[in-house]
Structure formats: structure tokens, C-alpha cells
Design a protein around this motif. Structure first.
Motif, PDB file in Angstrom:
ATOM      1  N   ASP A   1       0.960  -1.086  -0.040  1.00 19.31           N
ATOM      2  CA  ASP A   1       0.000   0.034  -0.052  1.00 19.31           C
ATOM      3  C   ASP A   1       0.871   1.300   0.123  1.00 19.31           C
ATOM      4  OD1 ASP A   1       0.912   0.571   2.536  1.00 19.31           O
ATOM      5  OD2 ASP A   1      -1.117  -0.133   3.461  1.00 19.31           O
ATOM      6  N   ARG A   2       0.240   2.449   0.306  1.00 19.13           N
ATOM      7  CA  ARG A   2       0.946   3.623   0.088  1.00 19.13           C
ATOM      8  C   ARG A   2       2.230   3.451   1.011  1.00 19.13           C
ATOM      9  NH1 ARG A   2      -1.847   8.983   2.120  1.00 19.13           N
ATOM     10  NH2 ARG A   2      -0.146   9.524   3.509  1.00 19.13           N
ATOM     11  N   TYR A   3       1.961   2.745   2.063  1.00 19.63           N
ATOM     12  CA  TYR A   3       3.088   3.139   3.444  1.00 19.63           C
ATOM     13  C   TYR A   3       4.239   2.037   3.342  1.00 19.63           C
ATOM     14  CZ  TYR A   3      -1.381   5.573   4.482  1.00 19.63           C
ATOM     15  OH  TYR A   3      -2.431   6.174   4.340  1.00 19.63           O
ATOM     16  N   GLY A   4       4.028   1.005   2.534  1.00 17.49           N
ATOM     17  CA  GLY A   4       5.250   0.090   2.306  1.00 17.49           C
ATOM     18  C   GLY A   4       4.777  -1.181   1.953  1.00 17.49           C
ATOM     19  N   ILE A   5       5.491  -2.308   2.108  1.00 17.01           N
ATOM     20  CA  ILE A   5       5.272  -3.513   1.592  1.00 17.01           C
ATOM     21  C   ILE A   5       5.420  -4.764   2.591  1.00 17.01           C
ATOM     22  CG2 ILE A   5       6.221  -5.568   0.442  1.00 17.01           C
ATOM     23  CD1 ILE A   5       6.625  -3.666  -2.128  1.00 17.01           C
ATOM     24  N   THR A   6       4.515  -5.621   2.973  1.00 13.74           N
ATOM     25  CA  THR A   6       4.522  -6.471   3.923  1.00 13.74           C
ATOM     26  C   THR A   6       4.558  -8.054   3.274  1.00 13.74           C
ATOM     27  OG1 THR A   6       3.636  -5.244   5.707  1.00 13.74           O
ATOM     28  CG2 THR A   6       3.613  -7.562   6.092  1.00 13.74           C
ATOM     29  N   GLN A   7       5.355  -8.911   3.687  1.00 16.30           N
ATOM     30  CA  GLN A   7       5.413 -10.170   3.203  1.00 16.30           C
ATOM     31  C   GLN A   7       4.228 -11.238   3.623  1.00 16.30           C
ATOM     32  OE1 GLN A   7       8.788 -12.205   1.645  1.00 16.30           O
ATOM     33  NE2 GLN A   7       8.598 -13.727   3.345  1.00 16.30           N
ATOM     34  N   VAL A   8       3.454 -11.773   3.052  1.00 18.99           N
ATOM     35  CA  VAL A   8       2.322 -12.731   3.681  1.00 18.99           C
ATOM     36  C   VAL A   8       2.711 -14.057   3.262  1.00 18.99           C
ATOM     37  CG1 VAL A   8      -0.157 -13.244   3.368  1.00 18.99           C
ATOM     38  CG2 VAL A   8       0.615 -10.803   3.429  1.00 18.99           C
TER      39      VAL A   8
END
Lengths: 583, 583
Positions: free
Chosen positions: B41-48
Motif C-alpha cells: 500500500d502507500r506506506y510500504g510492503i509486507t510479506q504474507v
């Protein structure tokens, strides 16, 4: 250096300092050999005292001064003998050493005072002088303060202020679009936005997540009281939100604005009312809830007693004006005339006085017994000393007239004080309006508004019963803002367009690039826009938004000062590739 | 609730928490039975990380995922075994319990990566996808941050943000005005402002004292690289000020912006340079002073030695390219072609190599002795190892070509790093420009600019020598802002109009309401406007302002996404009372 201090700044602590002030002459008085000048700037008024007795040049200057002259004054701060407690600088005055006339002034066409002698037309023509007056300047200061507070709050909440284009595409439905002929592309036009709706939705598709803008919008619409062809919106949009998230966010914003700009605090949540209740109890979708006086449905109670006006009415409704049973014949006649004005449109007014001595007096005594009228009083909570005002006719018109009558009675009874603020969310708006004349549905809000999920199954069978995830923010009976959760699913959006009577080709022509964007992963999103002009006018207690706009246009969309619109030259028309059609 | 956290928020401290994220699929990898999804999203990337082995439904969803799908993921935060130090969320990942596809996405027409495979035209057409890319989003974030800083600073300094009208009057000189036909007043037009100049001066007459606005302005001008038909100004005006007051105020603003937006601090005052020096040493009024390489006037030194090209030249100028004496024949030929391009317009290029072995080699050896060339080196500070590049011709054209050559050599030598900022005030601009073709004076800045008081006596005799109280703010060779002290005296303003060739009637027709306002006590005032788009592009290190505008138009003034301008309907034209002239 033109000044060391402003005209609102000096206090007792500055006594004995040599200072330089610049400003306008507000007032001149002579007393013996002394001249007193009230020098004004944006920040205040400081009294200057000058003695020209031993200074011929100074005396000559003092003699030449007039109102609104621009002066630079050098002098010493001294304590005043007779202090003026109403003026923050009232404990001191300036003993002038030197006065420099920076500019002369002709006599203004109206007085630069809080209560001016200028009518609105004259004030508009000389708006630059009108702005010198405290009430207008204070409105612009309030507007500034509100704008800064809005940005401060939204910035802190992670919103990005993004500028959307002013030169956009015109849409076939944009009948109220202002258009702009292109010189480079002869025969083609830009349009000015009525709102940045499509662009803010595209920003959500673009992952901006939280957007806002304080932005000019434009509408070339038929002239209505207190509308402007250009107006300012606080335009906002958020992703991954439901209605309650949007309402919570902007209720927070509204509270912050009230606190920052007016030092008004609210405890607890703002009340919420369904559209259905607003219509039922207030006769409109923007109730003024500073006072109660709800509309009473007396259709059943009044019908069937032989009074033909009521018997043939679709709806009979009333309000209870507390403590008004002593209204005179003359007052009631005047009120009857008032409801019969074309703007209100009632056919007549029926009254029932519940006198303090417990007798009842009404204009329909012939048809109703005192017992029946007392029973009606009990039904609608009227007490001794109250006056029941009854209107009847078809439902919509009667509710509308009752709404106006309620507001008018509220005003007359002093129940609508300008410094009391009653915010309200109106929710659960219908998704569609039915246009009887054209026999088609219109979007109540706009075509991108999402239906409530639990009502989607009604879209085909009972579209007029479908409620929207749409909400209005109302303060003191004015709609200050409105918004909705948007459709983010292409299929549902296509369905909406079809219900609204667009062919797929028309939908594509008008909204193609939004539909195109939705194919690439649109997030759930929703938002809201506040009418900034109206918001400021409510907080400033002004009746007209013109009083909170620096350079407004009049009700004929003309700028009386800059004198526009105007004709343009033949050469310019030629370059633009257009010509004037003789009517 | 669509999310409990953003995709840029989770850290080791959140481990074991159950969270919900929403965002776009940046990347999908499969490893054994595991699926790894980078959610953005606008705020970053998270690994799922998801294991569909024992969950058929989940596995089916995982198999259907594509790039840019919009997902809602519920899961537990766990510590990652192989941490990613480049990602702020790289220490954790989400073990997904549930994945909900909020929206599908077609394959984007270009990759949503920092370095995309999309060309500018494609990126513009799908701007909503382009905005998802970090570089564009970061530019919009920088723009937001700068806008907030500007308001914060100016608010603190007592400036009022006042909105001026967008629908104004057209002026006969406003050939580049966009105009807007009025539907209500057929045959009449509004114009869109090229700047709020008149209105901000009227606000000063109105006593507003300090005004600012971040405001859209419009110019329907011939297409030039990197101009936009709508652009944004930081527009400011102050009363009771001299040039030094204005410069001090906005130098403060610029420093605040640099600090807030880029954490860049400057010690001491920004340098100031007269217009005359800028032209002499840099060949233009907006020098890039990140590097020295000043222009050398070698007219006297080179003349009279029998080289006819130089002997017949009005001006002979040069720059010293340090350490470039080893330029090859090929490089010098290429440079010669470069200066002969029509944009530069030189006839040829003369070089002198001051070799490291103290020999001299030049293209004009025939005419100048080694001693003469060494003397020239001494005059312009060339050392062994340097290369002297010489242009000649008429003065204006030569200075202009030298300016371009200097910038080009600065670029080739790496002397113009994007993260170094060299601000500069250029002052003492001439009041007028002389138009040789039309044999008349034009205002260099605008007709309201005040001459320097000490030059006023030259107005009648030597108008072209009169200097103005005008100033430009230049950063890295780009004009970022400009302004002036204004005339506030009716008589001097009338004189200016007359020198500019206006009859009193023309002046009245165009500027009547400003002249009218000046009769009622105009204060001394002055101001400045920054080009906000350019300011952001300099700070972001972008070459084009298009990269710092959310929805820009292309160089043909078209919006490729919204597809405007466009034709409008006959009905709309009729309502507006205009028709298209067939060319």
C-alpha cells in the motif's frame, strides 16, 4: 523601514520607546493645538497625538489629513491619561515627532466602520474598501484559520493534499459545466470541474489511500440566492473504509475546526438521523436541531370530521409553537400570508390556541369539539399557552411548507441563536430519486454511490427503496458536507449506469477512464466534501456566503468590481476559432 | 474493518498479534506448498505467507491471484527467518489465516516498479497506475510536505491565505488568456487568471497587509517544453515593505522549505547578484552557481591578430573547462556540432588546449603565438590541463550560446549534482525591455513594478537604463520565483502606462479598477510568486514538472488519460451562444 510595530501591538511596556507605525487614518480630532489621529492597520488602532504649534511643516501636514490617508508616523510611546479599555492599545498613545504622508485618499464612497452606510452593491463595487472593515476582515481571518486547521488535522491523519486538474474534459451530462475553448486545438473545449470526483477516485485506484484538497469548483447554473459560480470545497477521499470510518474521521475534523476557530467543544458523538426520520420529523433532509418543535402527523386525527379541506388532504401536519397562544388576530393573519407566499406555497393556515385558561380557540371550531382538539394536543404534546399551527395538502408540499414554517417560528421565538451550533449526520439516503416528468431514476447523490449491501437485492424490483451508503453533514439547518462510500466493483457500477438509463456506449463515453481504471484493482473507498464557503459562513454567523469570500460575484454571476464577464475582441474570438451566435 | 494496520507499519514488536492488512499484490512466489505474497500500500510492503496445503479454499484463492489484485489478509505476525534489511517491515511476515480478494486486476500495461518498462505516453494514459509507483508517489508526498511547510511558515509570519477569483475579466492584452463563455450572459466571457496580480494588490489596498495563496494559474500559450497550461504559484504580497524586507521574508521561507522537505540547511544569507553581473558572468539571468566556470570576455585579447572571424565579431567570449585539455579530436568535433545545433546557434567553436606539459594546442594556432595564448590563459585563470572553449559573434547570441555551453560542460563534468542546491537572488533587473521589431518598450516584469527611486529621473531620457525594484529567486539555474516592489502612486503608475504605450483610455479599460483603488489610500507594497511545480521538481531532482503533478497535460496541452480537450455538443454550444468557426 516603514514600521517598527503594527497598530495593534503597543502596550504600557513600550512606554518611552521610539517607534514607527504605518497605517490608515481612521479618525482625526482637534483639541486646542493638538491633533489626535486614530491610525489603523489590520492589527488594530493606535492613537497618535501631534502638536504642530511649534512646527509649521508638521502643522501643515496635520491640516491636510483626511480619512483613509496612508501615514508613516515616528514618535514616542507615552502612557495615556484617559485610557480606553475597549482598545487593546488603549493604555498608550504615540507622541508624533514626524508624520509622513505615504499616500492621499479621496473620500471613500461609504464609511469604513463596522456598521457602514454602504449598501451591498456599493460595497461590492469597492470591495477593496469593504475589506478594510472589521466584519469582512474578520471573516477572511476566520476563513484562513479554518483552512489552516483543516490542513493541520488532515496532514496529521496521513492525508495527502493533491491538486487535481482545473482544465478537464466536458461530459455530455455536464449541462452546468463551464467550458474553455482551446486556442491550440480549435473547435475543442476543456471544462471546469463541478467537483474533482473522478480524479479523487482515480487517486484511490492509484493507491494514494488518503487524499484531500481545498479546491475551487465551478457550476454555471441557474441563479439562486446565495450560490456562486465558483465555490470552494474541502474535498476528501479514503481507501479501505466503511461509512463509519469516514464519519468518524470527518466528525473529528469538524470538532477540531470548531475548537480551533471558535473554541467550541462538543462532548460525545454528533447525533445521526436517518433520511426517513429527517423527512418525517423536520420535513427536509437538513434539519435545524438547535430547537425541537418536530412536525406532527395529524392526518388521522383531523380527518373525517366534515372539514372538507382536511378530508381531501393527502397529509395534515402541524407544529407546536410553545407559549404562543396569545398570538393576536393580526399576527395570525400575517403568518397566514407568510405561508401563502409562493416560496412556501401553502393554501392557508389553521391554528389552534390552547389558552392558559385551558380553553381552546381555533379557526376550525365549527368542525372540532374542544375535546377533540384537547386530544390532539395530548397527541402532539401541546400544553396550555401553546399554539398549534396546521397545514394540509399533498404530502411533499405540506412537509416542505411545515419545514419552512418551523424554521420561521424558530427564528421568531429566538430558538436559532447564531452562536449555538447543532451538528448532525443525516444517513441512509435513498440511492435514487424518481423523476415523475421524465419517468426515470436519477442518482440522489451521484452515479458512483454504493447501495447498502443489504439492499442490493432490491435494485431490480424496488430501486426506489434502495438505501445508499451516503451521508450528509448538517449544521444549524445548512448542509455543510456530504459524501458516500463508492462503488468499486465494475459489474455493480455497470448495473448502476444501466439503471440510470445510460447505454453501455454512453457510460463508456462519459466515464470510460474511470471504468478502465477499475479494471486494474480498485480498492474499496469513500469520502466526503464540505462546502467551505458555507462552513465559514455558519461559523462566522453570516447570512450570506458572499460575506466570507474576498471577491464574490453577485447573484447575477457578475463581479461588480472587476466588471466581468465582458465581451472579448474579434481577434481573440478568431484565434479561439469561435464566434458569437446572434440570438 | 478493512485493516488494523498498514503495509508499512508492522515490526518485531508486533509478533504474535493477529492483524488485518489490505493492499495490492506486488509479487507472488511459490516455494513447495507455500505461497509468498508481497502486499503493498502507500506506506510500504509486507510479506504474507500462506499455506494452502490443508485448506482447499485458500489454495484455490492463492492459485487465482495475479499482480495488482486487491487483497484483505488476516493473519498472525511472525518473525522472519531470513530478514530483509532493505525493507522496514523486513523482520516480520504475516502467516495468513484468511485471504479475501477485494478486487481483481487485469495485467497492467506496464510494470508497477521503480524502473518501469512504460514509456511516458503510456504512463500518462494510465496515470492512476503510474501513481502507484514509488517515484511518482514520493514526488506527490514531497509536494504535499512542501505545501504544508509553506503554509506553516507563512501563517506563523502573519500572512492570511486568501482565495482570489478564478473567473475574472479578460484584458485586451491578455492574448494568452483562457476565456470562459457565460451561459447566463450570452456573448460575454470570463477569463482564467494568468496570475492573481491585480487581486493581490487590491488586497493590499484593502489592508490585508500580508497575503498568500497556493493557487492555480492558467496560460494558453504556444507549446514549449515543460510548460503546462495550468500551473501552481505560491503567490505572496506584503504591505509597508521595501525590497530587502521581501527578500528576507522569502529567503526565510525557502530555507524553511529546504529544511523541512529535504533536511538541507544553509548558513548565512543566500548570495545576491545584479542582473548586469549575471549577464556578464553567466550569459543569462538565472545562473546555475553550483559551479564556477564564469564567462570570460576575451574580445580585446583576441582581436586584431588577423583572424577574420574574431576581428569581425562584436563579442568574443570563452569558458575554461578545467582538466579537459586531453579532449580528443572526436570529442571536440562532437562539441562543435553541439554548439552548432539550432537551439544553441553558434557558428563554430574555437578551442585552446593548455596541455599538462605546458605546450599549447589550438584550432587557431595560425593566428596566435603560444605566448599570446598563455597570456590569455593568465587573464582567465586557465591552468595547465585546462581547455579554453571560445565562441564569437554578436553579443547577445554569443552570451546566450556560452551560457548553454557552460551548463553543458558543467553537466559533462559532473558539476551539477541534483542533491546540491545553490540558491541565488538576482536583483536590479531593468524596468523595461526594448522591442526592436515593434520599436516600443515592454515591461520586463509587469507594468506595476516600481523603478528604483534613484533611477526615476531617467524615465524620460534613458528609460532602458532604469533599474527596477525587481528580484528573481534562482536555484540551480532555474528561476523558481520572482517579484517586485509595486508602484503605489497613481501619477507614477499613469506615467508607466504612458511609457509602455497605453493611451489613458486603454489604461483605464485594462486597469481601471486598480487605478480606481489607488485613489483611496494605497499602501507601499510588494511581493513575490514562486513557481510551485518547478520548486518541487528541483527538490525532487526531476527533470520535468510533469513528474511532480498528479494529472499533468502533455506538451500538446492534452490530458491523455481524461482525453481532453474535446468537442462539445451542438446543444451546449447553443446554450452558450457560440459556434465553431470553420477554419
Amino acid at each position: 523601514m516603514y514600521r517598527t510595530h503594527t497598530c495593534g501591538e503597543l502596550r504600557l511596556s513600550h512606554v518611552k520607546k521610539t517607534v514607527t507605525l504605518s497605517g490608515w487614518v481612521q479618525r482625526i480630532r482637534k483639541l486646542g493645538g493638538m491633533t489626535f489621529v486614530d491610525l489603523r492597520d489590520r492589527y488594530g488602532i493606535t492613537q497618535v497625538i501631534a502638536n504642530g504649534a511649534n512646527n509649521a511643516q508638521l502643522q501643515e501636514q496635520l491640516n491636510s489629513l483626511g480619512r483613509e490617508y496612508v501615514l508613516q508616523v515616528q514618535g514616542t510611546v507615552v502612557e495615556r491619561e484617559s485610557k480606553n479599555a475597549h482598545n487593546p492599545t488603549g493604555e498608550i498613545e504615540i507622541e508624533a515627532h514626524e508624520i509622513h504622508i505615504l499616500n492621499k485618499a479621496e473620500l471613500p464612497p461609504f464609511t469604513i466602520e463596522d456598521d457602514t452606510d454602504g449598501g451591498e452593491e456599493l460595497r461590492m463595487k469597492y470591495r477593496y474598501l469593504d475589506i478594510r472593515r472589521n466584519p469582512i476582515r474578520q471573516n477572511l481571518e476566520l476563513r484562513h484559520r479554518m483552512a489552516q486547521s483543516i490542513r493541520q488535522y488532515l496532514d496529521k491523519q496521513g492525508f495527502l493534499e493533491v491538486e487535481t486538474p482545473v482544465l478537464i474534459g466536458s461530459t455530455p451530462e455536464g449541462a452546468r459545466d463551464f467550458v474553455v475553448p482551446s486556442r491550440v486545438w480549435n473547435g475543442q473545449f476543456y471544462a471546469l470541474p463541478q467537483s474533482p470526483q473522478l480524479f479523487k477516485q482515480l487517486l484511490m485506484v492509484g493507491g494514494i489511500d488518503k487524499y484531500f484538497q481545498i479546491v475551487k469548483c465551478f457550476r454555471d447554473e441557474d441563479l439562486r440566492a446565495d450560490r456562486q459560480p465558483e465555490f470552494t470545497q474541502i474535498d476528501c477521499e479514503m481507501s479501505f473504509v466503511e461509512q463509519k470510518d469516514v464519519i468518524a474521521m470527518f466528525e473529528g475534523l469538524a470538532k477540531f475546526i470548531f475548537k480551533q476557530a471558535k473554541d467550541v467543544e462538543f462532548s460525545g458523538d454528533f447525533p445521526q438521523m436517518t433520511y426517513a426520520d429527517a423527512m418525517k420529523y423536520y420535513g427536509c433532509d437538513k434539519p435545524d436541531i438547535r430547537f425541537d418543535m418536530k412536525l406532527q402527523d395529524l392526518t388521522a386525527a383531523f380527518k373525517g370530521k366534515g372539514f372538507s379541506v382536511f378530508d381531501s388532504a393527502q397529509h395534515i401536519g402541524a407544529i407546536v409553537a410553545q407559549g404562543c397562544s396569545d398570538y393576536s388576530r393580526k399576527e395570525l393573519d400575517e403568518l397566514t400570508e407568510w405561508v401563502k407566499r409562493p416560496q412556501i406555497g401553502a393554501k392557508g393556515l389553521v391554528y389552534v390556541k390552547y389558552n392558559s385558561d385551558h380553553t381552546v380557540k381555533s379557526s376550525i371550531d365549527k368542525f372540532y369539539t374542544a375535546e377533540e382538539l384537547h386530544a390532539i394536543a395530548a397527541q402532539c404534546g401541546a400544553k396550555s399557552g401553546d399554539l398549534l399551527l396546521v397545514l394540509s395538502g399533498n404530502t411533499d408540499a405540506t412537509l416542505n411548507a411545515l419545514c419552512e414554517l418551523r424554521l420561521e417560528m424558530g427564528k421568531r421565538l429566538g430558538l436559532r441563536p447564531k452562536d449555538t451550533f447543532a451538528p448532525l449526520w443525516v444517513v441512509d439516503f435513498p440511492l435514487f430519486e424518481w423523476d415523475e416528468a421524465e419517468q426515470r431514476l436519477y442518482a440522489k447523490h451521484h452515479p458512483f454511490t454504493s447501495p447498502k449491501p443489504e439492499d442490493i437485492h432490491l435494485l431490480d424490483s424496488k430501486a426506489h427503496n434502495v438505501r445508499a451508503n451516503a451521508y450528509d453533514f448538517v449544521v444549524n439547518g445548512s448542509e455543510i458536507g456530504g459524501g458516500s462510500i463508492r462503488i468499486f466493483d465494475s459489474a455493480l457500477q455497470a448495473k448502476m449506469f444501466s439503471l440510470l438509463g445510460f447505454t453501455p456506449e454512453q457510460a463508456e463515453a462519459q466515464f470510460g477512464f474511470l471504468m478502465g481504471a477499475f479494471k486494474y484493482g480498485a480498492p474499496p473507498h469513500g469520502g466526503l466534501a464540505f462546502g467551505f464557503d458555507r462552513f465559514v459562513s455558519i461559523l462566522s454567523g453570516c447570512d450570506s456566503i458572499r460575506d466570507v469570500i474576498a471577491f464574490p460575484k453577485n447573484n447575477a454571476a457578475k463581479d461588480l468590481m472587476a466588471e466581468c464577464p465582458t465581451r472579448i475582441s474579434q481577434a481573440q474570438l478568431q484565434e479561439l476559432g469561435i464566434s458569437i451566435t446572434e440570438a
